[in-house]
Design a protein around this motif. Sequence first.
Motif, PDB file in Angstrom:
ATOM      1  N   ILE A  37       0.838  -1.196   0.000  1.00 30.77           N
ATOM      2  CA  ILE A  37       0.000   0.000   0.000  1.00 30.77           C
ATOM      3  C   ILE A  37       0.874   1.248   0.000  1.00 30.77           C
ATOM      4  O   ILE A  37       0.619   2.206  -0.741  1.00 30.77           O
ATOM      5  N   ALA A  38       1.911   1.237   0.818  1.00 28.37           N
ATOM      6  CA  ALA A  38       2.792   2.404   0.900  1.00 28.37           C
ATOM      7  C   ALA A  38       3.438   2.697  -0.448  1.00 28.37           C
ATOM      8  O   ALA A  38       3.597   3.862  -0.839  1.00 28.37           O
ATOM      9  N   ARG A  39       3.799   1.659  -1.193  1.00 27.95           N
ATOM     10  CA  ARG A  39       4.426   1.857  -2.502  1.00 27.95           C
ATOM     11  C   ARG A  39       3.431   2.489  -3.479  1.00 27.95           C
ATOM     12  O   ARG A  39       3.785   3.410  -4.227  1.00 27.95           O
ATOM     13  N   VAL A  40       2.207   1.993  -3.485  1.00 30.46           N
ATOM     14  CA  VAL A  40       1.189   2.555  -4.385  1.00 30.46           C
ATOM     15  C   VAL A  40       0.931   4.022  -4.061  1.00 30.46           C
ATOM     16  O   VAL A  40       0.860   4.870  -4.967  1.00 30.46           O
ATOM     17  N   ILE A  41       0.800   4.335  -2.793  1.00 31.20           N
ATOM     18  CA  ILE A  41       0.546   5.723  -2.395  1.00 31.20           C
ATOM     19  C   ILE A  41       1.744   6.604  -2.726  1.00 31.20           C
ATOM     20  O   ILE A  41       1.593   7.720  -3.251  1.00 31.20           O
ATOM     21  N   ALA A  42       2.944   6.121  -2.416  1.00 28.51           N
ATOM     22  CA  ALA A  42       4.151   6.912  -2.683  1.00 28.51           C
ATOM     23  C   ALA A  42       4.267   7.240  -4.166  1.00 28.51           C
ATOM     24  O   ALA A  42       4.603   8.372  -4.540  1.00 28.51           O
ATOM     25  N   ARG A  43       3.978   6.274  -5.013  1.00 32.83           N
ATOM     26  CA  ARG A  43       4.120   6.499  -6.455  1.00 32.83           C
ATOM     27  C   ARG A  43       2.947   7.307  -7.012  1.00 32.83           C
ATOM     28  O   ARG A  43       3.153   8.340  -7.663  1.00 32.83           O
ATOM     29  N   SER A  44       1.748   6.822  -6.778  1.00 32.64           N
ATOM     30  CA  SER A  44       0.596   7.421  -7.461  1.00 32.64           C
ATOM     31  C   SER A  44       0.273   8.817  -6.940  1.00 32.64           C
ATOM     32  O   SER A  44      -0.127   9.695  -7.711  1.00 32.64           O
ATOM     33  N   ARG A  45       0.453   9.057  -5.648  1.00 30.28           N
ATOM     34  CA  ARG A  45       0.048  10.332  -5.065  1.00 30.28           C
ATOM     35  C   ARG A  45       1.196  11.299  -4.804  1.00 30.28           C
ATOM     36  O   ARG A  45       1.022  12.511  -4.872  1.00 30.28           O
ATOM     37  N   LEU A  46       2.372  10.743  -4.497  1.00 31.16           N
ATOM     38  CA  LEU A  46       3.490  11.608  -4.103  1.00 31.16           C
ATOM     39  C   LEU A  46       4.604  11.659  -5.137  1.00 31.16           C
ATOM     40  O   LEU A  46       5.556  12.426  -4.991  1.00 31.16           O
ATOM     41  N   GLY A  47       4.510  10.830  -6.176  1.00 39.96           N
ATOM     42  CA  GLY A  47       5.426  10.916  -7.297  1.00 39.96           C
ATOM     43  C   GLY A  47       6.833  10.425  -7.047  1.00 39.96           C
ATOM     44  O   GLY A  47       7.763  10.793  -7.763  1.00 39.96           O
ATOM     45  N   VAL A  48       7.014   9.566  -6.032  1.00 37.91           N
ATOM     46  CA  VAL A  48       8.339   9.020  -5.741  1.00 37.91           C
ATOM     47  C   VAL A  48       8.310   7.505  -5.887  1.00 37.91           C
ATOM     48  O   VAL A  48       7.254   6.869  -5.871  1.00 37.91           O
ATOM     49  N   ALA A  49       9.505   6.927  -6.029  1.00 41.12           N
ATOM     50  CA  ALA A  49       9.584   5.501  -6.350  1.00 41.12           C
ATOM     51  C   ALA A  49       9.289   4.594  -5.167  1.00 41.12           C
ATOM     52  O   ALA A  49       8.728   3.509  -5.324  1.00 41.12           O
ATOM     53  N   THR A  50       9.690   4.996  -3.967  1.00 46.58           N
ATOM     54  CA  THR A  50       9.520   4.139  -2.796  1.00 46.58           C
ATOM     55  C   THR A  50       9.085   4.955  -1.591  1.00 46.58           C
ATOM     56  O   THR A  50       9.236   6.174  -1.545  1.00 46.58           O
ATOM     57  N   ARG A  51       8.614   4.260  -0.588  1.00 48.98           N
ATOM     58  CA  ARG A  51       8.200   4.922   0.653  1.00 48.98           C
ATOM     59  C   ARG A  51       9.380   5.546   1.373  1.00 48.98           C
ATOM     60  O   ARG A  51       9.213   6.451   2.190  1.00 48.98           O
ATOM     61  N   ARG A  52      10.570   5.069   1.095  1.00 48.21           N
ATOM     62  CA  ARG A  52      11.758   5.624   1.760  1.00 48.21           C
ATOM     63  C   ARG A  52      12.037   7.063   1.332  1.00 48.21           C
ATOM     64  O   ARG A  52      12.797   7.772   1.994  1.00 48.21           O
ATOM     65  N   ASP A  53      11.436   7.483   0.211  1.00 47.63           N
ATOM     66  CA  ASP A  53      11.687   8.822  -0.314  1.00 47.63           C
ATOM     67  C   ASP A  53      10.778   9.898   0.289  1.00 47.63           C
ATOM     68  O   ASP A  53      10.895  11.074  -0.062  1.00 47.63           O
ATOM     69  N   VAL A  54       9.861   9.503   1.157  1.00 43.76           N
ATOM     70  CA  VAL A  54       8.944  10.472   1.770  1.00 43.76           C
ATOM     71  C   VAL A  54       8.818  10.161   3.261  1.00 43.76           C
ATOM     72  O   VAL A  54       9.136   9.058   3.708  1.00 43.76           O
ATOM     73  N   SER A  55       8.343  11.129   3.997  1.00 46.78           N
ATOM     74  CA  SER A  55       8.155  10.926   5.432  1.00 46.78           C
ATOM     75  C   SER A  55       6.917  10.080   5.695  1.00 46.78           C
ATOM     76  O   SER A  55       5.991  10.023   4.875  1.00 46.78           O
ATOM     77  N   ALA A  56       6.905   9.437   6.847  1.00 48.03           N
ATOM     78  CA  ALA A  56       5.736   8.643   7.232  1.00 48.03           C
ATOM     79  C   ALA A  56       4.502   9.524   7.360  1.00 48.03           C
ATOM     80  O   ALA A  56       3.383   9.101   7.035  1.00 48.03           O
ATOM     81  N   GLU A  57       4.701  10.758   7.815  1.00 49.21           N
ATOM     82  CA  GLU A  57       3.577  11.681   7.958  1.00 49.21           C
ATOM     83  C   GLU A  57       2.957  12.012   6.601  1.00 49.21           C
ATOM     84  O   GLU A  57       1.726  12.009   6.449  1.00 49.21           O
TER      85      GLU A  57
END
Length: 297
Positions: free
Chosen positions: A150-170
């Motif tokens: 789920i985190a990967r889908v959200i990170a890519r589709s909504r935040l435009g980054v490849a992995t969850r590691r590229d964005v904060s948990a918040e």
Amino acid sequence: MPRTSTSASSEAETFRAALGAWYRANGRHGLPWRLTRDPYAVLVSEVMLQQTQVERVIPHYEAWLARWPTFAALAGVLPAEVIRAWRGLGYNRRALNLHRLARDVVENHAGELPRAPVVLLGLPGVGSYTASAVRCFARAERVVVTDTNIARVIARSRLGVATRRDVSAESLGEAAGALLPATDVRDHNLALMDLGAVVCRARNPDCEACPLRGRCSWKTAGSPAARAPAGPAPKFETTARFARGRIIDALREAPADIDELAAILPGLHSERTGIYLAALEKDGLVSHDAAGTWALA
């Protein structure tokens, strides 16, 4: 022009509609833990699925529930029985935590998994993900669930980054929360989970088959590489987890002394047998008698 709350809401609805249609046609609806709302059964599946492939979990999950169908049944056996039954799943501490949790639920909560989030999080082995998963998948509560997929889908589709590691948990939590529907949250989270597992994979994502490809920020940005790529993983055979697993497997068969256990470990692991045993004893997985014979707890 900045997005208004109305446009953001409409975009979220379009996102959910595309995701929901895909899930109805392609979701993994037959997984056994999705056919129940029993909090105990859902919890068992979530603990087993931690860092373990679905295909490996299914037979263990079904055998476990056939043997111990309730918290009370699990609480009534010795830890050694639980550790033996966990064979093949790895991370044996999970089994012990599940057993401790069952005893806590029986002794302190009348055999029912508590509903209050703060109490749920206080149970052995229950972290924020497991708590939210049980609340959503067993009780249909409106909560964000962010497993790896789920985190990967959200990170890519909504935040435009490849992995969850590229964005904060918040940021990840806020983006996922903005997509939650008013109802059918369980199916929504399961749909995101399946999309990440089947289509939006960590490696070689099948973007052409993705129902969100026309509204994926990562795809629109040209699928940029991860900003913080993961380092190379050590070979499993060199890790303490490997050695600890070999020791537990040996003790599942019969008690043994430290020399017998050292003999089954390769290379430098053999010299560290005492260290591994001390750590396993601290975790409550093994114990030894006055003669120096080691056994499962």
